[in-house]
Scaffold this motif. Structure first.
Motif, mmCIF file in Angstrom:
data_model
loop_
_atom_site.group_PDB
_atom_site.id
_atom_site.type_symbol
_atom_site.label_atom_id
_atom_site.label_comp_id
_atom_site.label_asym_id
_atom_site.label_seq_id
_atom_site.Cartn_x
_atom_site.Cartn_y
_atom_site.Cartn_z
ATOM 1 N N PHE A 77 -2.715 -5.445 2.279
ATOM 2 C CA PHE A 77 -3.157 -4.882 3.553
ATOM 3 C C PHE A 77 -3.238 -5.968 4.617
ATOM 4 C CE2 PHE A 77 -6.497 -3.653 6.568
ATOM 5 C CZ PHE A 77 -6.036 -2.412 6.975
ATOM 6 N N GLY A 78 -3.818 -7.111 4.267
ATOM 7 C CA GLY A 78 -3.942 -8.191 5.231
ATOM 8 C C GLY A 78 -2.601 -8.730 5.686
ATOM 9 N N LEU A 79 -1.676 -8.918 4.753
ATOM 10 C CA LEU A 79 -0.376 -9.483 5.112
ATOM 11 C C LEU A 79 0.542 -8.467 5.785
ATOM 12 C CD1 LEU A 79 0.237 -11.670 1.931
ATOM 13 C CD2 LEU A 79 -0.158 -12.483 4.265
ATOM 14 N N ALA A 80 0.317 -7.178 5.528
ATOM 15 C CA ALA A 80 1.162 -6.149 6.143
ATOM 16 C C ALA A 80 0.680 -5.735 7.524
ATOM 17 C CB ALA A 80 1.228 -4.920 5.230
ATOM 18 N N ARG A 81 -0.619 -5.835 7.776
ATOM 19 C CA ARG A 81 -1.174 -5.299 9.020
ATOM 20 C C ARG A 81 -1.567 -6.374 10.038
ATOM 21 N NH1 ARG A 81 1.057 -1.552 7.217
ATOM 22 N NH2 ARG A 81 0.119 0.399 6.480
ATOM 23 N N PHE A 82 -1.622 -7.623 9.644
ATOM 24 C CA PHE A 82 -2.052 -8.667 10.553
ATOM 25 C C PHE A 82 -1.038 -9.804 10.566
ATOM 26 C CE2 PHE A 82 -5.859 -6.577 8.890
ATOM 27 C CZ PHE A 82 -6.492 -6.201 10.070
ATOM 28 N N ARG A 83 -0.935 -10.465 11.687
ATOM 29 C CA ARG A 83 -0.069 -11.629 11.801
ATOM 30 C C ARG A 83 -0.848 -12.864 11.398
ATOM 31 N NH1 ARG A 83 3.187 -10.718 17.563
ATOM 32 N NH2 ARG A 83 4.244 -8.758 16.944
ATOM 33 N N LEU A 84 -0.556 -13.358 10.215
ATOM 34 C CA LEU A 84 -1.261 -14.507 9.674
ATOM 35 C C LEU A 84 -0.344 -15.718 9.668
ATOM 36 C CD1 LEU A 84 -2.984 -12.738 6.636
ATOM 37 C CD2 LEU A 84 -3.950 -13.184 8.895
ATOM 38 N N PRO A 85 -0.899 -16.912 9.866
ATOM 39 C CA PRO A 85 -0.058 -18.116 9.823
ATOM 40 C C PRO A 85 0.514 -18.339 8.434
ATOM 41 C CG PRO A 85 -2.390 -18.689 9.924
ATOM 42 C CD PRO A 85 -2.309 -17.219 10.167
ATOM 43 N N GLY A 86 1.798 -18.622 8.376
ATOM 44 C CA GLY A 86 2.449 -18.871 7.091
ATOM 45 C C GLY A 86 2.465 -17.655 6.189
ATOM 46 N N LEU A 135 3.514 -17.452 -2.573
ATOM 47 C CA LEU A 135 2.510 -18.023 -3.468
ATOM 48 C C LEU A 135 1.816 -16.940 -4.291
ATOM 49 C CD1 LEU A 135 0.891 -20.740 -1.165
ATOM 50 C CD2 LEU A 135 2.444 -21.098 -3.094
ATOM 51 N N ILE A 136 1.591 -15.776 -3.686
ATOM 52 C CA ILE A 136 0.913 -14.694 -4.412
ATOM 53 C C ILE A 136 1.771 -14.185 -5.561
ATOM 54 C CG2 ILE A 136 0.092 -12.321 -4.234
ATOM 55 C CD1 ILE A 136 -0.931 -12.982 -1.455
ATOM 56 N N VAL A 137 3.073 -14.008 -5.325
ATOM 57 C CA VAL A 137 3.947 -13.459 -6.366
ATOM 58 C C VAL A 137 4.483 -14.539 -7.302
ATOM 59 C CG1 VAL A 137 4.610 -11.528 -4.902
ATOM 60 C CG2 VAL A 137 6.013 -13.600 -4.925
ATOM 61 N N ALA A 138 4.199 -15.797 -7.034
ATOM 62 C CA ALA A 138 4.724 -16.893 -7.858
ATOM 63 C C ALA A 138 4.364 -16.770 -9.335
ATOM 64 C CB ALA A 138 4.263 -18.245 -7.308
ATOM 65 N N PRO A 139 3.132 -16.340 -9.704
ATOM 66 C CA PRO A 139 2.822 -16.211 -11.136
ATOM 67 C C PRO A 139 3.741 -15.286 -11.909
ATOM 68 C CG PRO A 139 0.795 -16.190 -9.855
ATOM 69 C CD PRO A 139 1.929 -16.130 -8.871
ATOM 70 N N PHE A 192 0.068 -6.551 -6.079
ATOM 71 C CA PHE A 192 0.384 -6.886 -4.689
ATOM 72 C C PHE A 192 1.803 -6.442 -4.336
ATOM 73 C CE2 PHE A 192 2.596 -9.867 -1.895
ATOM 74 C CZ PHE A 192 1.868 -9.729 -0.726
ATOM 75 N N ALA A 193 2.762 -6.757 -5.199
ATOM 76 C CA ALA A 193 4.159 -6.424 -4.920
ATOM 77 C C ALA A 193 4.355 -4.911 -4.812
ATOM 78 C CB ALA A 193 5.063 -6.999 -6.004
ATOM 79 N N ILE A 194 3.701 -4.138 -5.697
ATOM 80 C CA ILE A 194 3.855 -2.679 -5.672
ATOM 81 C C ILE A 194 3.245 -2.098 -4.399
ATOM 82 C CG2 ILE A 194 3.150 -0.538 -6.800
ATOM 83 C CD1 ILE A 194 3.334 -2.018 -9.465
ATOM 84 N N VAL A 195 2.018 -2.518 -4.089
ATOM 85 C CA VAL A 195 1.326 -1.952 -2.933
ATOM 86 C C VAL A 195 1.991 -2.389 -1.628
ATOM 87 C CG1 VAL A 195 -0.864 -1.883 -1.695
ATOM 88 C CG2 VAL A 195 -0.851 -1.783 -4.188
ATOM 89 N N PHE A 196 2.349 -3.658 -1.534
ATOM 90 C CA PHE A 196 2.955 -4.167 -0.300
ATOM 91 C C PHE A 196 4.273 -3.454 0.000
ATOM 92 C CE2 PHE A 196 5.482 -7.150 2.212
ATOM 93 C CZ PHE A 196 4.578 -7.488 3.216
ATOM 94 N N SER A 197 5.039 -3.145 -1.056
ATOM 95 C CA SER A 197 6.329 -2.482 -0.843
ATOM 96 C C SER A 197 6.176 -1.060 -0.324
ATOM 97 C CB SER A 197 7.121 -2.462 -2.163
ATOM 98 O OG SER A 197 6.492 -1.620 -3.114
ATOM 99 N N GLN A 198 4.992 -0.458 -0.475
ATOM 100 C CA GLN A 198 4.782 0.925 -0.063
ATOM 101 C C GLN A 198 4.035 1.048 1.261
ATOM 102 O OE1 GLN A 198 6.150 3.548 -1.779
ATOM 103 N NE2 GLN A 198 7.113 1.871 -2.896
#
Length: 266
Positions: free
Chosen positions: A91-100, A107-111, A152-158
């Motif tokens: 939600f944070g990365l999809a709805r807000f403009r964050l630095p980097g 980094l989140i999906v790296a694991p 994260f990957a599933i939710v972000f894609s939707q």
């Protein structure tokens, strides 16, 4: 005529090839389940008759039942935490403009690209450094680490534009941010959240390496089955493995009916 014959031969070859692939994948599972009903003391041919005695012995084994309960608790709690964290990050990365933002996503999906063995060893070293003992709680943290990137990957894609428009409309009508999140975004993302939760449960339920490294006395079911295998094969271990398989399939069926079935109905 040659084309028809060649086509028939190609079709037969494709059927044989597909049958060989499915046999290679499912034959070990079929053998495991079949000999969990073996009436004899050894899970080897010939099959000596149908019996539920080993499932009864499985239920009567207090160590196995305790491990089963531990697995269910760890899977439920870690999956709920992983879905919550994954949803908030998406939600944070999809709805807000964050630095980097791009780097943060990577980094989140790296694991997802790292071996469970490496993650488990890293967590073990970290927990030893901070004085955290091996426990189900430590194993649950490990399961959150490996499942949160998937959630994260599933939710972000939707997260599409239609949800964003509904959220803006709710804000224009005076809704506060937490109301937008809980009353608008979460219901609209329900199928994705259900999918992420049940997939996380499936992966947590039969995960072995991290659970083995991070637990000591209270263990999960896969670790307890591994301990049983050290003393040799018997139909009881087959029954335990079949139980893990049946529950994993049940979770996937629930996911199929609850999420994908709803989409087809629409």
């Amino acid at each position: 005529m040659r084309r028809a014959g060649g086509s028939g031969l190609g079709t037969a070859a494709a059927v044989v090839y597909a049958g060989a692939i499915y046999a290679f994948i499912f034959l070990p599972v079929v053998v495991l389940v079949l000999f969990s009903f073996q009436d004899g003391r050894f899970p080897v041919p010939p099959f000596r008759g149908f019996s539920l005695r080993w499932y009864e012995a499985l239920i009567a084994d207090r160590y196995l039942t305790a491990a089963l309960v531990n697995s269910v608790i760890v899977a439920l709690v870690s999956s709920a935490v992983a879905v919550t964290l994954g949803f908030l990050a998406a939600f944070g990365l999809a709805r807000f403009r964050l630095p980097g933002a791009g780097l943060q996503k990577a980094l989140i999906v790296a694991p997802l690209t790292v071996s469970y063995l490496i993650i488990g060893m890293g967590l073990l070293i970290t927990f030893n450094a901070i004085g955290m003992p091996k426990s189900l709680f430590a194993a649950g943290i490990g399961h959150v680490v490996i499942n949160m990137p998937l959630c994260f990957a599933i939710v972000f894609s939707q997260m599409g534009a239609h949800q964003a428009n509904a959220e803006r409309a709710a804000r224009d009508l005076g809704a506060r941010e937490w109301q937008v999140l809980l009353l608008i975004t979460v219901p609209m993302m329900g199928p994705a959240l259900f999918a992420a939760f049940f997939l996380s449960m499936t992966f947590s339920w039969d995960e072995f390496i991290i659970s083995f490294l991070l637990t000591r006395f209270d263990v999960t079911l896969p670790v307890e089955i591994w301990s049983m295998l050290r003393s040799g094969l018997n139909p009881k271990t087959n029954a335990a493995g079949s139980l893990v398989f049946f529950i994993s399939v049940a979770l996937l069926l629930v996911l199929e009916l609850a999420v994908f079935g709803r989409r087809r109905a629409r």
